[in-house]
Write an enzyme that holds these catalytic residues in place. Structure first.
Site, PDB file in Angstrom:
ATOM      1  N   GLU A 104       5.181   2.555   5.295  1.00 10.35           N
ATOM      2  CA  GLU A 104       5.648   2.589   6.740  1.00 10.35           C
ATOM      3  C   GLU A 104       5.745   1.725   7.765  1.00 10.35           C
ATOM      4  O   GLU A 104       6.727   1.408   8.088  1.00 10.35           O
ATOM      5  CB  GLU A 104       4.588   3.611   7.482  1.00 10.35           C
ATOM      6  CG  GLU A 104       4.790   5.249   7.112  1.00 10.35           C
ATOM      7  CD  GLU A 104       3.703   6.083   8.038  1.00 10.35           C
ATOM      8  OE1 GLU A 104       2.432   5.803   7.931  1.00 10.35           O
ATOM      9  OE2 GLU A 104       4.243   7.166   8.540  1.00 10.35           O
ATOM     10  N   GLY A 105       4.961   0.588   7.860  1.00  8.02           N
ATOM     11  CA  GLY A 105       4.644  -0.560   8.821  1.00  8.02           C
ATOM     12  C   GLY A 105       5.996  -1.537   8.391  1.00  8.02           C
ATOM     13  O   GLY A 105       6.687  -2.017   9.139  1.00  8.02           O
ATOM     14  N   ASP A 128       0.209   5.410  -0.691  1.00  6.11           N
ATOM     15  CA  ASP A 128      -0.039   6.482   0.182  1.00  6.11           C
ATOM     16  C   ASP A 128       0.785   7.867   0.058  1.00  6.11           C
ATOM     17  O   ASP A 128       0.422   8.859   0.505  1.00  6.11           O
ATOM     18  CB  ASP A 128      -0.258   6.053   1.551  1.00  6.11           C
ATOM     19  CG  ASP A 128      -1.274   5.004   1.513  1.00  6.11           C
ATOM     20  OD1 ASP A 128      -2.105   4.835   0.687  1.00  6.11           O
ATOM     21  OD2 ASP A 128      -1.124   4.262   2.685  1.00  6.11           O
TER      22      ASP A 128
HETATM   23  O1  F6P Z   1      -1.588   1.627   2.587  1.00  7.50           O
HETATM   24  C1  F6P Z   1      -2.054   1.465   1.456  1.00  7.50           C
HETATM   25  C2  F6P Z   1      -3.558   1.245   1.508  1.00  7.50           C
HETATM   26  O2  F6P Z   1      -4.048   0.955   0.447  1.00  7.50           O
HETATM   27  C3  F6P Z   1      -4.247   2.385   2.279  1.00  7.50           C
HETATM   28  O3  F6P Z   1      -4.293   3.444   1.422  1.00  7.50           O
HETATM   29  C4  F6P Z   1      -5.232   1.838   2.686  1.00  7.50           C
HETATM   30  O4  F6P Z   1      -5.795   2.430   3.921  1.00  7.50           O
HETATM   31  C5  F6P Z   1      -4.890   0.255   3.278  1.00  7.50           C
HETATM   32  O5  F6P Z   1      -3.683   0.289   2.424  1.00  7.50           O
HETATM   33  C6  F6P Z   1      -6.006  -0.521   2.633  1.00  7.50           C
HETATM   34  O6  F6P Z   1      -5.443  -1.891   3.463  1.00  7.50           O
HETATM   35  P1  F6P Z   1      -5.984  -3.304   2.929  1.00  7.50           P
HETATM   36  O7  F6P Z   1      -5.783  -3.610   1.445  1.00  7.50           O
HETATM   37  O8  F6P Z   1      -5.363  -4.406   3.969  1.00  7.50           O
HETATM   38  O9  F6P Z   1      -7.514  -3.436   3.142  1.00  7.50           O
END
Ligand code: F6P
Length: 319
Positions: A104-105, A128
């Site tokens: 999304e971002g 996700d």
């Molecule tokens: O967007 C993918 C994701 O794995 C989410 O499910 C989770 O909340 C987030 O990224 C975790 O992010 P990071 O790897 O930056 O901790």
């Protein structure tokens, strides 16, 4: 006329991103284009971390999770100054168009670049499955396979000890990973952010199971609902059940991509290049009804894909 395409992966990595990169590079080269890999997502774009990709650079990568281009969550890109630098670098490098693979971002970032005049196409890459306009995002299927593999294992020990397990899975504010992996692995309760549920429901379900002489329970909770530790503590306090908590974490994001993720990533990668050549721009190539489609990035970023509550209740009798 497009001659040089840049490709980057951004945000959380997702298994299958490498298949998309390979498809973009090999199909793009076959069409006479040059393909520039941008390392570490938007951060690498700002820092000018570019490398020309050859056919051989994408050999032996389809079986690997992660992304050979690496990825980042760039804070600098959220600032106007960072985006300005990124655009300058694209111009300096002679990159005519960009393919952004991410969640999304990252697609929001692609839309911002498009509004500033950059030719860009997005491709949904996120475990996700929360991206509007695509039935699946690359990585979701593999992540669900990782989750059900873990649930299968946890079930063995849960049964042996007659315990209640609360298993927390990823997904941010979206419950797709919890919903699908819980549903197909026979979880006893599934909690997702799209369907607010209170403790009396959980207790009632567990009491019902007790009456049916079920000695162990598997509860799947999406991270967007809240902490599995809190839920486990409530169950212990209210029912006196012995609970254990498992937060699956980044294990969900790793491992060799599934056939499905490789397939959609490959076909969407080819489609993205085709559409750039055809002059399309400011769109995301997604996956609908077993085929690649394209829809405007504006529509994609202005909407959110979530588990429909009706769908949840429709199958709730299964757990
Ligand atoms: O967007 C993918 C994701 O794995 C989410 O499910 C989770 O909340 C987030 O990224 C975790 O992010 P990071 O790897 O930056 O901790």
């Amino acid at each position: 006329m497009i001659k040089r395409i840049g490709v980057l992966t951004s945000g959380g990595d997702a298994p299958g991103m490498n298949s998309a990169i390979r498809a973009i590079v090999r199909y793009g080269l076959s069409q006479g284009l040059e393909i520039i890999g941008i390392e570490r997502g938007y951060q690498g774009l700002i820092e000018g971390d570019f490398r020309k990709l050859s056919r051989d650079d994408v050999s032996e990568i389809v079986q690997r999770g992660g992304t050979i281009l690496r990825t980042a969550r760039s804070e600098d890109f959220k600032k106007e100054e960072g985006r300005k630098k990124a655009i300058e670098n694209l111009e300096k490098e002679g990159i005519d168009a960009l393919i952004v693979i991410g969640g999304e971002g990252s697609l929001k970032g692609a839309y911002d670049l498009y509004k500033e005049g950059v030719k860009v196409i997005g491709l949904p890459g996120s475990i996700d499955n929360d991206i509007w306009g695509t039935d699946y995002s690359v990585g979701f299927d593999t992540a669900c396979n990782n989750v059900i593999d873990a649930i299968n294992k946890i079930r063995d020990t849960a049964a042996a000890h007659e315990r209640t397990f609360v298993i927390e899975v990823m997904g941010r504010e979206c419950g797709y990973i919890a919903f699908i992996s819980g549903l197909v692995s026979g979880a006893d309760i599934i909690l997702i952010p799209e369907v607010p549920i209170d403790f009396p429901y959980i207790i009632e379900k567990l009491l019902e199971r007790q009456k049916r002489n079920k000695k162990h329970n598997i509860i799947i909770v999406a991270e967007g609902v809240g902490s599995a530790y809190f839920i486990g503590k409530q169950i212990e306090d209210r029912m006196g059940l012995s609970t254990r908590i498992v937060v699956l974490g980044h294990i969900q994001r790793g491992g060799s991509p599934s056939v499905f993720d490789r397939t959609i990533a490959t076909f969407m990668g080819v489609e993205a290049v085709k559409r750039l050549i055809a002059g399309e721009n400011g769109v995301m190539v997604g996956w609908q009804n077993n085929s690649p489609v394209s829809l405007g990035l504006e529509e994609v970023v202005k909407n959110k894909k979530r588990v429909p509550a009706e769908l949840y209740w429709e199958v709730e009798s299964l757990w």
